[in-house]
Every structure is written in C-alpha cells, then in structure tokens.
Design a protein around this motif. Structure first.
Motif, PDB file in Angstrom:
ATOM      1  N   ASN A  66       0.848  -1.182   0.000  1.00 50.36           N
ATOM      2  CA  ASN A  66       0.000   0.000   0.000  1.00 50.36           C
ATOM      3  C   ASN A  66       0.887   1.237   0.000  1.00 50.36           C
ATOM      4  O   ASN A  66       1.855   1.312   0.770  1.00 50.36           O
ATOM      5  N   PRO A  67       0.600   2.224  -0.834  1.00 51.84           N
ATOM      6  CA  PRO A  67       1.404   3.447  -0.850  1.00 51.84           C
ATOM      7  C   PRO A  67       1.422   4.107   0.528  1.00 51.84           C
ATOM      8  O   PRO A  67       0.467   4.021   1.297  1.00 51.84           O
ATOM      9  N   GLY A  68       2.537   4.761   0.839  1.00 49.48           N
ATOM     10  CA  GLY A  68       2.715   5.376   2.139  1.00 49.48           C
ATOM     11  C   GLY A  68       3.719   4.640   2.992  1.00 49.48           C
ATOM     12  O   GLY A  68       4.187   5.156   4.014  1.00 49.48           O
ATOM     13  N   ILE A  69       4.073   3.420   2.581  1.00 50.08           N
ATOM     14  CA  ILE A  69       5.070   2.653   3.312  1.00 50.08           C
ATOM     15  C   ILE A  69       6.431   3.328   3.166  1.00 50.08           C
ATOM     16  O   ILE A  69       6.739   3.948   2.139  1.00 50.08           O
ATOM     17  N   SER A  70       7.259   3.240   4.186  1.00 47.01           N
ATOM     18  CA  SER A  70       8.586   3.841   4.116  1.00 47.01           C
ATOM     19  C   SER A  70       9.495   2.991   3.245  1.00 47.01           C
ATOM     20  O   SER A  70       9.278   1.786   3.061  1.00 47.01           O
ATOM     21  N   LEU A  71      10.542   3.634   2.736  1.00 50.69           N
ATOM     22  CA  LEU A  71      11.509   2.903   1.922  1.00 50.69           C
ATOM     23  C   LEU A  71      12.207   1.822   2.741  1.00 50.69           C
ATOM     24  O   LEU A  71      12.461   0.719   2.243  1.00 50.69           O
ATOM     25  N   ALA A  72      12.501   2.132   3.996  1.00 53.93           N
ATOM     26  CA  ALA A  72      13.198   1.159   4.842  1.00 53.93           C
ATOM     27  C   ALA A  72      12.364  -0.103   5.030  1.00 53.93           C
ATOM     28  O   ALA A  72      12.868  -1.231   4.936  1.00 53.93           O
ATOM     29  N   GLU A  73      11.057   0.067   5.276  1.00 52.40           N
ATOM     30  CA  GLU A  73      10.193  -1.090   5.486  1.00 52.40           C
ATOM     31  C   GLU A  73       9.991  -1.854   4.182  1.00 52.40           C
ATOM     32  O   GLU A  73       9.997  -3.087   4.160  1.00 52.40           O
ATOM     33  N   SER A  74       9.805  -1.135   3.093  1.00 45.67           N
ATOM     34  CA  SER A  74       9.639  -1.791   1.801  1.00 45.67           C
ATOM     35  C   SER A  74      10.886  -2.589   1.434  1.00 45.67           C
ATOM     36  O   SER A  74      10.797  -3.716   0.927  1.00 45.67           O
ATOM     37  N   ASN A  75      12.062  -2.022   1.725  1.00 44.86           N
ATOM     38  CA  ASN A  75      13.314  -2.720   1.450  1.00 44.86           C
ATOM     39  C   ASN A  75      13.471  -3.943   2.339  1.00 44.86           C
ATOM     40  O   ASN A  75      13.942  -5.004   1.899  1.00 44.86           O
ATOM     41  N   ARG A  76      13.052  -3.839   3.607  1.00 44.97           N
ATOM     42  CA  ARG A  76      13.163  -4.969   4.538  1.00 44.97           C
ATOM     43  C   ARG A  76      12.329  -6.151   4.067  1.00 44.97           C
ATOM     44  O   ARG A  76      12.803  -7.298   4.020  1.00 44.97           O
ATOM     45  N   VAL A  77      11.102  -5.883   3.675  1.00 43.06           N
ATOM     46  CA  VAL A  77      10.236  -6.956   3.198  1.00 43.06           C
ATOM     47  C   VAL A  77      10.739  -7.486   1.860  1.00 43.06           C
ATOM     48  O   VAL A  77      10.649  -8.676   1.562  1.00 43.06           O
ATOM     49  N   GLY A  78      11.303  -6.596   1.033  1.00 44.17           N
ATOM     50  CA  GLY A  78      11.869  -7.040  -0.235  1.00 44.17           C
ATOM     51  C   GLY A  78      13.016  -8.012  -0.044  1.00 44.17           C
ATOM     52  O   GLY A  78      13.158  -8.993  -0.790  1.00 44.17           O
ATOM     53  N   LEU A  79      13.860  -7.776   0.972  1.00 47.55           N
ATOM     54  CA  LEU A  79      14.945  -8.710   1.275  1.00 47.55           C
ATOM     55  C   LEU A  79      14.397 -10.068   1.703  1.00 47.55           C
ATOM     56  O   LEU A  79      14.952 -11.119   1.342  1.00 47.55           O
ATOM     57  N   ILE A  80      13.311 -10.057   2.464  1.00 46.35           N
ATOM     58  CA  ILE A  80      12.689 -11.324   2.854  1.00 46.35           C
ATOM     59  C   ILE A  80      12.200 -12.074   1.614  1.00 46.35           C
ATOM     60  O   ILE A  80      12.368 -13.294   1.498  1.00 46.35           O
ATOM     61  N   ALA A  81      11.585 -11.336   0.674  1.00 45.17           N
ATOM     62  CA  ALA A  81      11.107 -11.962  -0.551  1.00 45.17           C
ATOM     63  C   ALA A  81      12.261 -12.577  -1.335  1.00 45.17           C
ATOM     64  O   ALA A  81      12.143 -13.686  -1.879  1.00 45.17           O
ATOM     65  N   GLU A  82      13.400 -11.877  -1.403  1.00 45.19           N
ATOM     66  CA  GLU A  82      14.570 -12.435  -2.090  1.00 45.19           C
ATOM     67  C   GLU A  82      14.995 -13.755  -1.462  1.00 45.19           C
ATOM     68  O   GLU A  82      15.274 -14.737  -2.164  1.00 45.19           O
ATOM     69  N   GLN A  83      15.048 -13.776  -0.134  1.00 48.84           N
ATOM     70  CA  GLN A  83      15.482 -14.986   0.558  1.00 48.84           C
ATOM     71  C   GLN A  83      14.499 -16.139   0.341  1.00 48.84           C
ATOM     72  O   GLN A  83      14.909 -17.294   0.186  1.00 48.84           O
ATOM     73  N   LEU A  84      13.205 -15.829   0.299  1.00 50.95           N
ATOM     74  CA  LEU A  84      12.212 -16.875   0.050  1.00 50.95           C
ATOM     75  C   LEU A  84      12.377 -17.464  -1.353  1.00 50.95           C
ATOM     76  O   LEU A  84      12.276 -18.682  -1.543  1.00 50.95           O
ATOM     77  N   LEU A  85      12.656 -16.612  -2.313  1.00 51.36           N
ATOM     78  CA  LEU A  85      12.793 -17.085  -3.689  1.00 51.36           C
ATOM     79  C   LEU A  85      14.106 -17.842  -3.885  1.00 51.36           C
ATOM     80  O   LEU A  85      14.177 -18.755  -4.712  1.00 51.36           O
ATOM     81  N   GLN A  86      15.139 -17.467  -3.157  1.00 52.94           N
ATOM     82  CA  GLN A  86      16.421 -18.171  -3.275  1.00 52.94           C
ATOM     83  C   GLN A  86      16.327 -19.613  -2.791  1.00 52.94           C
ATOM     84  O   GLN A  86      17.151 -20.446  -3.157  1.00 52.94           O
ATOM     85  N   GLN A  87      15.321 -19.915  -1.983  1.00 51.92           N
ATOM     86  CA  GLN A  87      15.154 -21.267  -1.464  1.00 51.92           C
ATOM     87  C   GLN A  87      14.583 -22.230  -2.494  1.00 51.92           C
ATOM     88  O   GLN A  87      14.589 -23.440  -2.281  1.00 51.92           O
ATOM     89  N   ILE A  88      14.069 -21.706  -3.626  1.00 53.87           N
ATOM     90  CA  ILE A  88      13.537 -22.565  -4.685  1.00 53.87           C
ATOM     91  C   ILE A  88      14.712 -23.257  -5.381  1.00 53.87           C
ATOM     92  O   ILE A  88      15.648 -22.585  -5.839  1.00 53.87           O
ATOM     93  N   PRO A  89      14.701 -24.564  -5.488  1.00 53.09           N
ATOM     94  CA  PRO A  89      15.879 -25.284  -6.030  1.00 53.09           C
ATOM     95  C   PRO A  89      16.245 -24.861  -7.446  1.00 53.09           C
ATOM     96  O   PRO A  89      17.420 -24.870  -7.812  1.00 53.09           O
ATOM     97  N   GLU A  90      15.256 -24.507  -8.256  1.00 49.95           N
ATOM     98  CA  GLU A  90      15.542 -24.195  -9.663  1.00 49.95           C
ATOM     99  C   GLU A  90      16.068 -22.775  -9.875  1.00 49.95           C
ATOM    100  O   GLU A  90      16.429 -22.398 -10.993  1.00 49.95           O
ATOM    101  N   VAL A  91      16.113 -21.951  -8.819  1.00 53.33           N
ATOM    102  CA  VAL A  91      16.511 -20.548  -8.947  1.00 53.33           C
ATOM    103  C   VAL A  91      18.022 -20.424  -8.802  1.00 53.33           C
ATOM    104  O   VAL A  91      18.621 -20.959  -7.870  1.00 53.33           O
ATOM    105  N   SER A  92      18.644 -19.698  -9.737  1.00 48.39           N
ATOM    106  CA  SER A  92      20.093 -19.485  -9.682  1.00 48.39           C
ATOM    107  C   SER A  92      20.454 -18.100  -9.181  1.00 48.39           C
ATOM    108  O   SER A  92      21.503 -17.913  -8.563  1.00 48.39           O
TER     109      SER A  92
END
Length: 824
Positions: free
Chosen positions: A348-374
């Motif tokens: 939702n718009p209005g989120i801070s950059l720091a919070e958006s970046n924090r959740v984005g890092l979590i998303a990266e880590q979740l996707l890295q756990q997929i075996p087919e992802v390089s």
C-alpha cells in the motif's frame, strides 16, 4: 525566518566554510552570514529506491539496446566491458554479476531451432529413400534443401534482414516442402525414362526429360503461387503478432521460391545426367509402392460404389470440425519459456523505503530457497527518469532459473506465489518479455486489464474494489489486484484569494515560495574533478509541518508576511497518484490467467460481471489485454484469408478455365481443417494466432495435392488420348500417388522435431504451427485420395470437353513437331 533566494555561481571546491561565510545581507552596517541563518552541511539526496542481489545490497543497472542492433553481439561486448571495469573496482565490489541476459533466450532458441532443422533434413531424407529406393533420385531431390536455404540466406543478406528464431522457424516449417517440387519433377522424369526404355528408347533422353519436366512444371508453379497468395494475411497483421510472424513468412516464401527455381533449372539437368544410366530404371515401383497402389485401387473401387455416402460423411466431418474449431479455447500467443521470471510486488502506498526494502529482502530470501533458482535481483522504487517510474511501495524482482531439467514452468509459478503469499503484498508473476508484450498491448504488465474511467477518484476505487470481488469468483484468474491509487497523508495549502489580494501577491507566487523551501530547490553545483554535487536549499525537517510552514515569511509588495496570513495550511489526505488515459482519469483492475484455463471463457465471465455492476453517470469501462489482440488478429486473418481464397480461385480458374475444377482443388482446404482441429484438441493446444498461421500454411500445401491430380487427369486425357471415365481417374490417381504421398509425408515428418518438447525456448511458438500443419496434412492427404477422384468423375467431364475443344498451339515452322496442347 526570512527566506532568501540565493543563486550561487558554480563552486569548484568542497570547503563548506566558503559557503557558510557567504554574506546574505547587511543589517545595521553588520554583515549577515549564511551560517547565521542556515545550517550548511553535506547530505545525501533523498533516496527514491533500493536494490538487492542475492539478498545483499546492490546497484542494478539496466542496459537498453538501440533498434536493429544484434542483441547477442552487443551483449558480449557489454560483458567484456563489465569485466574490464570490475578489475578497476575496490575489493568486494563487482560489476560483472549478470542478473538478466536476454541473449540467453535468443541463443537457446536459435540453437533449438537449428537442431530442429538438422533433424528435419534427416527424416525427410529417410522418407524420400523409402519411396524412391534410389540414392541418385534421393540425392537430386534433397539437393533442393541446401540450395534453397543458401539462397534464402543470400537474399536476407542483400536486403539487410536478420536471421532470428522466427526466420529459422520459417525454414524449419518449410523444410519438408522444399523438396516437394524437386520430388514431383524427379519422380515424373524417372517414371517417363522407365517407360521410354521399356518402349525401346524411341525418344532421346533430352526429349524425355524436357517433356516430363514440362508435364509437371505448370502444376508446381501454380502450387507455389497459391502458397504465396495464402500468405498475404500474414503480412497484413499489425502489432506484436505481425512483428513476430512476418519474418517467418519472409523466410518461408523466399525458400519456397528458391525451391521452385531449383526444381525447374538444376533438378532436370541433374536428372538428365544421373538417371538414364540406372540399371533399375525399368522397375519404377518398389514392392512397398506396389502394395500402396493396390490398396488405393481397391479403396477407389469401393468409393465409386458408395459415392454419396462418402461425400456426405466427409461433409459432416468438415461441419463438425468447423463447430469444434469454434469451441476450442482461445489464446493470443503460446506462452514463452524465457528461463526467468519477473515478479512485481506492491505494498500500500505510504510505506517507508526502509520497510519496503526490509520486506523485499525477505522476498529475495524466500525465492532463493527454490531449487531451480540461480539468481535473484530486486529493485524497490523507480525514479522519475526511469522507464517505469514507481514509488517506494513497488518492487520488481528478477528471478533467473538454472539450466537443465527441473519442474515445469506452471509448477514454478505456483511455488513462487505460494512462498510470497505470506508477505503483505500484491504479487504479479510473469516473464520479462511477456510482461513487456502485455505492457505494449494494454499499458499494464498483466494479461488482462479492466480500465475504469471517471472523474471521482473515490468512486473509481469503490467500483474497482467491487469488480475485483466479483472477478475473484471466476475460475482461472490469478494475481488479481487493483491498481494502487489510495489516499495517503498530505499537507494541503489553500490560498485565500481575498487576503492575497490585500497584500498584492498572486496565489501562484504564494504556492511557489512555500513549495520551494518545503520540497527544496537546487541553487548551484559543487565541482570536484569529474564529479558534481548539487547545492540544495530546504527547510529543516521539523519546520516542514503545518506550524512551521504557517510561520514561513513570504515576500509580497506590501512587505514580508507569515504564510498563514494568506493561506490555510493543514494536514489532510489525498490520492498518492492520479493516472490518466486519453485525458480521462482511470484506475485498473488487473489479473493473469493460470495458464490452464480458456481465455475466452474467462473474458466472457468478466464481461458478465462488468455488466452486473451499476456504474454512475459519466463512468465507463474498457476490458483490454492479450485477448483483445487475439480477437483483432482473428478478424484480420479471417477477412484477408477470404480475400486470399478468392484470389486462389481466380488463379485456378484462369488456369483450368473451369469453376468446377477450381473448387475441386480448393476442396482440400476444408479436408485439412478436420485433422488440424483434431490435432489441436488431442495435444491440448488453444486456437491462437500461431495455430491460425499454421492453417494458412496448410492451405497452400493441401491445394498442391489437388493440382497434381487434376493436372495429371487432364494431361492423360488431352495428350495421351485416355477416354474420360473410371479408368482415367484410377490410372491418374495411381500414377500421382507416389509424388502426392512423398510430398505430404516429407512436409509432415519434417515437422516431427517441432511436435515434441514443445516447451523448449524457440519451439514453443512454432509448436502450434507444426501441430496444425501435421494434423491437417494427415486428413487432407487421406481424404483427398478418395474425394478428388470422385468429384472429378462427377463434375470433370464438361470442363475436360471444353479444354479438348480449345484451339491448340500451331507449329512454329515447317518440319517442326506436331502441334501439342499446353501441359497442365
């Protein structure tokens, strides 16, 4: 505080004391320095985004190429430059970590299609040798393939055309047909040479070869002209589908024309050199062919006894195929297999950059756990000068996949959605090229976009959310979300026109002075060698509030006055963005399909849901997406195909001077529809632009069979004196069985490499084309074996008599050969 609008000259040093000691004014004969009224210090620019690579902070650089530049060559040059740059960077910093490389998809696609070409040549050679059982005749026929391909390459080079996946795809589809003209020519020459030897060699080899070649030349020329005519709709397609399939059509037509030229020049010459000395010249047919001809003769005998039943059954089959084709699922283009995914996450718009970046890092880590992802890379927020400006509430994640075997694409997409479902974000999963195609079609990076237009933003959001709830019940829709146009906290400045007039200040000047210090203004530049830094003036954070801005002194003709004297400044909320299209405000409800459902059914359900929504006066909707391009392309292809068929009829009528014979030949086209629809249904392919291109290609191939048979019937009757009747039809059918089967089988088996492993890059868009042609060839060839003889026997007598009574060519001079009729 008294504001000063300061214009500094370009500063060529980094000593802040020089700026602090700038004299701003003189009060009571004492200088007022900048340091006395402002804090001067170094500070970073306001961040508009963050980026990450493999879960670590990064800077992601996107490189765009110019049009008409070789992508693969340019990519290698960029990689070389990045490697050189990396050597000059400090330890721990690299510039050669490639996240998305479009050249991978291009190289893989071209390699796959090149392998298809080689496999097709091998299977075509096997089919020809099976029928001819002769190395020389097979070699002469196969020579048409390299000559045609090389000729196509030369033409492309001369006209500055590029070799890409689609041009190679055009050659892959045409491979089986490149030998057709040569096969017909060689087979007829071989047969006539055998007859001549059995007759005691009454004619010279040269005369036999010329007559045999002339006998079929007209048929193969007209068949090639028909193939070109039916391809006209392909070049009339606009948009993405036109850009995709036009190169395929160019390669296909050029190679077919090269094949025709080879068959009427090189093939007869080689045949005259290599065939007369064959020992088995008199034994024209192998045991296999003799068995086929006996079976064909028996089937014709049965068909002649049950003509009405056979014709009626075929007519019902064609009608059923037409109905089934209408009921097939629809799609615009086959889904690409790009080897990577693009995941758009939206808070939702209005989120801070720091919070958006924090959740984005979590998303990266979740996707890295997929075996087919390089590799995983993320961009959060996109600046104004970016090609797709976004707020810090939006993140775009590039997911690069490993090569080799793995789960199918649909399973990976489902896994990505499931892993990201735990985050408070809206997710849209697609692929880089596919997302760009969607964006080109509807302006939205999703397959389907419902655009709602109106002036009231609150009403737009309310309607959009209501429709989203209705769409949520439609099976097959995924990534369903409303465009993020919401209310966020804002400072509102409303100028009192009456009070502003009392001070003699314009309302625009009031807003301009307040916004300059609130948002900041660049007044100069500091130069440090090749680097430049902006000098920015802005109010402190604690004064950029309703109270601080209200105390701000504004310059007026009447003197300096507080801002609150001429304007009301208050905290409120307002839209984070206002998007317009065609000058109208709009909001979008977007969605993708799950890949297994029928797009036509989904769109029909969405339209029904839209019809149930009561829109206020002045509001309207527009449903757009890939389905819209598919509908437009279908209408274009249908209209221009009708025109092409009319031109084909005119061409055949001009040749045979008979509407009946022209319609008999064109009767092969609906016969092909039966097999095409059945093949698409069996393999689960939807009716797409690609499959329609396949049917266009099939039209020319199917017409060739009819031309070969009808022309031979006429030649037997006109030049060899065979009376009209069953004997004529049976003999003509059996003598043309070999070239008809060889050309059909060559064209069919050449497509086999495209029928399996359909998800491979480069093959996915050619697979529906191959399926359509392969299925249609089977039905058209088998049914034409019985239907064309029956129809000619029923309707061919009058056209034949008219041709028999037509004037013949006179002899050119005394002693010349007797006048003969033109061979059909």
């Amino acid at each position: 505080m008294v504001p000063f609008w300061i214009i500094f000259p370009e500063v060529r040093q980094l000593d802040l004391d020089d700026l602090r000691n700038v004299v701003m004014a003189t009060v009571n004969n004492a200088p007022v320095y900048l340091r006395q009224i402002a804090e001067v210090s170094f500070s970073a620019k306001v961040k508009r985004g963050e980026a990450g690579y493999q879960g670590k902070p990064a800077v992601i650089v996107s490189v765009e190429k110019q049009p008409d530049v070789d992508t693969v060559k340019l990519t290698r040059q960029i990689e070389q430059a990045l490697g050189e740059i990396t050597q000059t960077l400090p330890d721990g910093i690299k510039a050669d970590q490639i996240l998305f490389r479009q050249a991978n998809f291009i190289e893989t696609s071209i390699a796959n299609v090149e392998r298809v070409l080689l496999e097709a040549i091998v299977v075509v050679a096997a089919v020809l040798f099976l029928f001819l059982l002769n190395v020389r005749t097979t070699a002469i026929s196969l020579l048409a393939i390299p000559v045609s391909i090389l000729t196509t390459a030369v033409v492309f080079h001369l006209f500055g055309l590029s070799i890409n996946t689609m041009t190679l795809g055009g050659l892959a589809i045409a491979i089986g047909e490149l030998v057709d003209d040569a096969v017909v020519d060689v087979e007829n020459i071989f047969r006539r040479l055998g007859e001549n030897r059995r007759a005691g060699n009454p004619k010279s080899v040269f005369q036999v070869v010329v007559e045999a070649s002339n006998e079929v030349r007209s048929g193969i020329v007209y068949a090639t002209m028909i193939i070109i005519l039916v391809f006209v709709p392909l070049f009339a397609l606009s948009g993405i589908e036109g850009r995709l399939f036009a190169p395929l059509g160019q390669a296909y037509i050029i190679s077919i024309l090269a094949s025709l030229f080879t068959s009427i020049t090189l093939t007869p010459v080689l045949a005259s050199w290599l065939l007369p000395g064959l020992k088995n010249l008199e034994e024209h047919d192998s045991r296999f062919l003799k068995a086929l001809k006996r079976g064909n003769a028996a089937l014709l005998a049965v068909a002649f006894r049950h003509q009405r039943l056979l014709v009626g059954t075929i007519a019902l089959a064609v009608l059923g195929a037409g109905i089934a084709a209408w009921q097939l699922p629809r799609a615009f283009l086959p889904p690409f297999n790009e080897g990577s995914f693009t995941v758009n996450m939206t808070f939702n718009p209005g989120i801070s950059l720091a919070e958006s970046n924090r959740v984005g890092l979590i998303a990266e880590q979740l996707l890295q756990q997929i075996p087919e992802v390089s590799a995983v890379g993320r961009r959060t927020g996109r600046a104004e000068l970016d090609e797709h400006a976004e707020g810090v509430h939006a993140s775009e994640i590039e997911v690069e996949l490993k090569g080799g075997e793995g789960r199918p694409k649909e399973a990976l997409v489902a896994d990505i959605r499931q892993r990201l479902a735990v985050l408070p974000v809206s997710v849209n999963v697609g692929q880089p090229i596919s997302h760009r195609l969607d964006h080109m079609l509807s302006g939205v990076r999703a397959e389907i976009a419902l655009k709602i237009y109106g002036e009231d933003l609150d009403a737009l959001r309310r309607i959009a959310n209501s429709l989203r709830e209705r769409f949520a019940t439609i099976p097959g829709l995924t990534d369903l979300q409303v465009e993020k146009q919401v209310r966020i906290p804002q400072l509102e400045i409303r100028v009192d026109y009456t009070r502003a007039a009392l001070y003699g200040v314009q309302p625009a000047a009031v807003v301009d002075q307040i916004s300059r210090l609130s948002n900041g203004r660049v007044v100069s530049t500091v130069v440090d060698g090749v680097r430049r830094f902006d000098v920015l003036i802005r109010l402190p954070e604690d004064q950029r509030t309703t109270v601080g801005l209200g105390d701000l002194l504004l310059e007026t003709p009447s003197g300096w006055v507080p801002a609150r004297q001429v304007a009301d400044i208050r905290e409120t909320d307002g839209p984070n963005q206002i998007l317009r299209e065609n000058t109208r405000r709009r909001i979008v409800v977007q969605a993708n399909t799950n890949g297994d459902s029928d797009m036509t059914t989904i769109v029909a359900a969405m339209r029904a849901a839209i019809a149930q929504e009561k829109l206020p006066p002045g509001f309207f909707t527009s449903l757009e997406g890939t389905f819209q391009a598919q509908e437009d392309a279908t209408r274009t292809i249908a209209a221009l195909s009708a025109l092409s068929l009319a031109l084909v009829f005119a061409l055949l009528y001009s040749r045979y001077r008979s509407a009946a014979l022209a319609l008999i030949i064109m009767g092969n086209v609906p016969l092909a529809l039966i097999g095409s629809v059945a093949a698409l249904w069996l393999v689960g392919q939807p009716l797409s632009v690609a499959s329609m291109i396949g049917f266009i290609t099939l039209t020319g191939i199917a017409a060739r069979n009819g031309i070969l048979k009808i022309s031979h019937y006429l030649n037997l009757a006109l030049h060899e004196g065979v009376p009209f009747g069953k004997d004529l039809v049976v003999r003509g059918s059996l003598e043309r069985l070999t070239p008809v089967l060889m050309t059909a089988l060559s064209a069919g088996v050449a497509l086999v490499p495209l029928l399996y492993d359909a998800a491979s890059p480069g093959k996915e868009i050619l697979h529906p084309v191959a399926v359509t042609i392969f299925g249609g060839l089977i039905s058209a060839t088998l049914l034409d074996t019985l239907l064309t003889p029956i129809l000619f026997l029923r309707f061919g007598r009058r056209p034949l008599e008219r041709l028999r009574s037509a004037p013949v060519q006179p002899a050119s001079s005394a002693g010349a050969p007797a006048p003969i009729r033109e061979a059909f």
